[in-house]
Structure formats: structure tokens, C-alpha cells
Write an enzyme that holds these catalytic residues in place. Structure first.
Site, PDB file in Angstrom:
ATOM      1  N   ASN A 104     -10.996   0.026 -11.428  1.00 26.55           N
ATOM      2  CA  ASN A 104     -11.072  -1.437 -11.466  1.00 26.55           C
ATOM      3  C   ASN A 104     -10.694  -1.976 -12.853  1.00 26.55           C
ATOM      4  O   ASN A 104     -10.059  -1.292 -13.647  1.00 26.55           O
ATOM      5  CB  ASN A 104     -12.439  -1.949 -11.005  1.00 26.55           C
ATOM      6  CG  ASN A 104     -12.306  -3.175 -10.108  1.00 26.55           C
ATOM      7  OD1 ASN A 104     -11.728  -4.182 -10.500  1.00 26.55           O
ATOM      8  ND2 ASN A 104     -12.837  -3.080  -8.905  1.00 26.55           N
ATOM      9  N   HIS A 145      -7.545   0.307 -13.656  1.00 24.55           N
ATOM     10  CA  HIS A 145      -7.498   1.671 -13.120  1.00 24.55           C
ATOM     11  C   HIS A 145      -7.072   2.716 -14.160  1.00 24.55           C
ATOM     12  O   HIS A 145      -6.274   3.616 -13.857  1.00 24.55           O
ATOM     13  CB  HIS A 145      -6.560   1.736 -11.914  1.00 24.55           C
ATOM     14  CG  HIS A 145      -7.065   0.999 -10.717  1.00 24.55           C
ATOM     15  ND1 HIS A 145      -8.414   0.783 -10.470  1.00 24.55           N
ATOM     16  CD2 HIS A 145      -6.393   0.423  -9.667  1.00 24.55           C
ATOM     17  CE1 HIS A 145      -8.536   0.121  -9.332  1.00 24.55           C
ATOM     18  NE2 HIS A 145      -7.343  -0.126  -8.833  1.00 24.55           N
ATOM     19  N   HIS A 193      -8.515   5.976  -4.372  1.00 26.28           N
ATOM     20  CA  HIS A 193      -7.852   4.729  -3.969  1.00 26.28           C
ATOM     21  C   HIS A 193      -6.980   4.938  -2.732  1.00 26.28           C
ATOM     22  O   HIS A 193      -5.819   4.491  -2.695  1.00 26.28           O
ATOM     23  CB  HIS A 193      -7.003   4.192  -5.118  1.00 26.28           C
ATOM     24  CG  HIS A 193      -6.844   2.702  -5.104  1.00 26.28           C
ATOM     25  ND1 HIS A 193      -6.326   2.031  -4.021  1.00 26.28           N
ATOM     26  CD2 HIS A 193      -7.125   1.749  -6.029  1.00 26.28           C
ATOM     27  CE1 HIS A 193      -6.283   0.731  -4.299  1.00 26.28           C
ATOM     28  NE2 HIS A 193      -6.773   0.534  -5.506  1.00 26.28           N
ATOM     29  N   GLN A 213     -15.574  -1.609  -3.793  1.00 27.44           N
ATOM     30  CA  GLN A 213     -14.525  -2.618  -3.890  1.00 27.44           C
ATOM     31  C   GLN A 213     -13.767  -2.636  -2.571  1.00 27.44           C
ATOM     32  O   GLN A 213     -13.162  -1.637  -2.168  1.00 27.44           O
ATOM     33  CB  GLN A 213     -13.559  -2.295  -5.034  1.00 27.44           C
ATOM     34  CG  GLN A 213     -12.448  -3.327  -5.232  1.00 27.44           C
ATOM     35  CD  GLN A 213     -12.843  -4.489  -6.122  1.00 27.44           C
ATOM     36  OE1 GLN A 213     -13.946  -4.510  -6.666  1.00 27.44           O
ATOM     37  NE2 GLN A 213     -11.949  -5.436  -6.315  1.00 27.44           N
ATOM     38  N   GLU A 271     -13.132   1.350  -2.215  1.00 26.00           N
ATOM     39  CA  GLU A 271     -13.297   2.137  -3.433  1.00 26.00           C
ATOM     40  C   GLU A 271     -14.772   2.161  -3.839  1.00 26.00           C
ATOM     41  O   GLU A 271     -15.310   1.164  -4.332  1.00 26.00           O
ATOM     42  CB  GLU A 271     -12.446   1.541  -4.555  1.00 26.00           C
ATOM     43  CG  GLU A 271     -10.978   1.382  -4.192  1.00 26.00           C
ATOM     44  CD  GLU A 271     -10.323   0.268  -4.996  1.00 26.00           C
ATOM     45  OE1 GLU A 271     -10.275   0.389  -6.235  1.00 26.00           O
ATOM     46  OE2 GLU A 271      -9.890  -0.720  -4.369  1.00 26.00           O
TER      47      GLU A 271
END
Length: 376
Positions: free
Chosen positions: A105, A131, A201, A312, A340
């Protein structure tokens, strides 16, 4: 199980226990995953049993493909991916299926202070760091220390100063399958205090790769609160109730149900849809159900369990068809989603959020599970 010796262009997959299962034609050239990047070799690894098959490459620790049956027993690939390392390298969206680190993130303006020192990280998402930066863990070749049909264990040494982060961080990630589950276990140690927030991811479509919009998928997120964001998608520092908002997924509803409020709802507008961290309902730090996704057409269900405090949810808002997947179809707008498991975004700059700092002598450890079944 490595695919080093496979010379076939087509790999035909079937699950023995699924009597109604149709074979899935899956186009893979093993050689397309066997290259060298800065002297390190990449390859493709297969985890399989009679319920699930997962293809993983050590380039970025990526999930390339995940095959599981639908309600009629037909096998489908529910993870978006590419057919070669070169395709991963040139993709407009660089995070397909990969391990994310050091920090999953966003970190505001790529800055944080730790121990009286201000650290500057690369800016790769408008004005922010995303990331782990452009050469984060997703662009590294991981060392495979063991692999068989049930698991693959990968390690990576992120050196002091890499992407601006302090400390030599030694990371170990284990992908393992058990019955109908894919389990991901993360472990890391450091010789200097540093923020760490690892995740995977993968982009999913439970109807199958390139099988259309995910907006009719039913989604439940076990969260009473989420972290609202500013215009650059950095958390405001607030833990806001989902009550009465488009972010209330406590009872299952379609992903697209409230997307027509994107203009009127500030948070949906800022994210271009859903691209937000949800604060999971947790009674302890242990494993708990975070989310459930069901595709009504195929009947496939995915349950996400995690030890992390947040998840997320990203609804594929920025996909534009630029990338072409392993079956030759374009990855279009809102045809995939990501779940995520993680700590909250920008935690190094948010003192009220759970800490993501680990120190020498401490071991970072966390696990997440993706369980696949047929919805009742």
C-alpha cells in the site's frame, strides 16, 4: 514441483476427484518462465492436489494461475496472469499475483521518521510511495529453498537502503496448499528498525480469467469500519463506520451495487470506486474470516482468512485493457479484484494505527488463507 523438464506447449489439467470435471486447456511454455535476471534464474512451480492447482514463479513470488472447479465440476483459472516472465516485465499494471514489500500500500509522499531519522522512499504513485517502490519485492528474483507438490518456500534479502528502507531485511515466504486452500506464510527479520507490511497482490475473477465484470460477484467483508482517504488515497487518520455507506459489506451484496454513487460519494470518487482498507473485526491477533466472495454464475466461493488487522479491497478501477493475459484476452476495467491482507496504509506516519515497525531481535510473522469451495 518445478517445470524445468516440461517441453510441452500445452499442459492439460484435470482434477482426479472431480468426476464431472472437464479438462482445462492451459497454454504454458515452460521456457518462457526460465530466464535469467541479473544472474538469477527464474522458473515456474506447480502445487497440486485433487482440489486445487496453483502455478507460482519466483520472479516476484507471483501466483501465475490458480485452477479450481465450478459448481458443475468444470475447472477454471481464477487468477489473472501472464504466459511469460517478459509479459510480466512489460505489463502496465506491474503487481499481478506478486509478493509486495517492504511495504504494501501507500506511504504519504514517500517519507517517514524512525529513530530521529527521516527516510525518503521513491515516489511511484502520484505524490506517494506505493508497494515498496518501482524495484520492490515484485520485481525481484526470489531464491527457492524448497519445492514439492504441496509447497514452495522462497527467500529474499532486502539490503540496507534498498528503495530507501533501513536495515538488512531477510524475508521468507511459504506458499502451501491443503485440501481446497492456498496458504501464504510470511516471516522476516532485520538488523535495523524498519517498517514491514507484506502481502500478496493476486487479481481474482471467480468466473475465470477474462470472463467479464466482477461487479455481480457477491462480497462480504467482516469489518464495521474502514479508513477513509484523501485525494491521493492516503488515509485521513480516521477510523470511520461503514454504517449507511457504500462501504458496508457486513452482509453480502454485489460489488457493483453502490458504484452508481461514485459521483456523489466522496470516498468512492477518490478511489475511482473501491480502493480502500477495511478495519477487520478481530477479537485477537489470530486467524479470522476477513472476506467472502461468491460468483453466482459459476458457484465458486472464496473465503479469505488472515491474522492481519486489515484488508485492502480493490475493484479493478484502473484496468484499461492495456495488458493481455495468458489466454489472449485484455484485462479490462473492473474485470478483476484484489483482496490484500495487510496492516493499514501509511502506518509509519499514522501514530493511531497499529505499528508496522519491527526491530532487531524480533520476528515478523503473519499468515493468510484463500479457501475455495462451492457456494451453498
Amino acid at each position: 514441483m518445478t517445470l524445468n523438464k516440461i517441453a510441452l506447449t500445452l499442459i492439460w489439467l484435470s482434477f482426479v476427484s472431480c468426476k464431472q470435471a472437464k479438462k482445462q486447456e492451459f497454454v504454458l511454455k515452460a521456457g518462457d518462465f526460465q530466464i535469467e535476471i541479473e544472474g538469477k534464474k527464474t522458473d515456474l512451480y506447480l502445487l497440486k492436489n485433487d482440489k486445487i492447482q496453483v502455478y507460482i514463479t519466483n520472479y516476484g513470488g507471483r501466483i501465475v494461475s490458480l485452477l479450481t472447479p465450478d459448481s458443475k465440476g468444470a475447472i477454471g483459472d481464477v487468477v489473472m496472469g501472464f504466459k511469460s516472465i517478459v509479459d510480466y516485465q512489460k505489463a502496465k499494471t506491474p503487481y499481478h499475483g506478486c509478493l509486495i514489500g517492504r511495504y504494501g500500500n501507500r506511504i504519504a509522499k514517500g517519507k517517514f521518521e524512525l529513530g530521529g531519522t527521516t527516510y525518503q522512499l521513491p515516489i511511484n504513485n502520484n505524490e506517494n510511495h506505493l508497494h515498496g517502490g518501482p524495484d520492490g519485492f515484485h520485481n525481484q528474483v526470489w531464491e527457492v529453498v524448497s519445492a514439492d507438490e504441496n509447497s514452495v518456500v522462497m527467500t529474499y534479502l532486502s539490503k540496507d537502503g534498498e528503495m530507501g528502507y533501513p536495515g538488512n531485511l531477510t524475508v521468507e515466504v511459504t506458499y502451501a496448499i491443503n485440501d481446497n486452500e492456498l496458504r501464504i506464510a510470511y516471516k522476516a527479520t532485520t538488523d535495523k528498525a524498519t517498517p514491514v507490511n507484506l502481502t500478496n497482490h493476486a487479481f481474482f475473477n471467480l468466473a475465470g480469467e477474462a470472463k467479464g465484470s466482477i461487479n455481480d460477484h457477491l462480497l462480504m467483508i467482516n469489518a464495521d469500519h474502514f479508513t477513509p482517504v484523501d485525494e491521493s488515497l492516503i488515509p485521513l487518520g480516521e477510523i470511520r463506520s461503514v454504517e449507511g455507506s457504500p462501504f458496508d459489506f457486513r452482509k453480502p451484496k454485489t460489488i457493483g451495487r453502490h458504484l452508481n454513487q461514485q459521483v456523489s460519494d466522496t470516498q468512492l470518487s477518490r478511489g475511482g470506486g473501491y480502493d480502500h482498507n477495511f478495519v477487520l473485526n478481530k477479537e485477537s491477533d489470530g486467524m479470522s474470516l476477513a472476506a467472502r466472495v461468491v460468483d453466482p454464475k459459476s458457484g465458486r466461493q472464496m473465503d479469505v482468512f488472515t491474522e492481519e488487522p486489515g484488508i485492502q479491497f480493490y475493484g479493478g478501477n484502473f484496468m484499461d485493457g492495456s495488458d493481455v493475459g495468458k489466454y489472449g484476452a485484455k484485462f479490462e476495467y473492473r474485470t478483476s479484484f484484489a483482496m490484500e491482507t495487510q496492516h493499514y496504509p501509511d502506518s509509519p506516519n499514522q501514530p493511531t494505527f497499529p505499528s508496522t515497525i519491527i526491530n532487531p531481535g524480533e520476528t515478523y510473522q503473519t499468515k493468510s488463507i484463500y479457501r475455495f469451495s462451492i457456494a451453498e
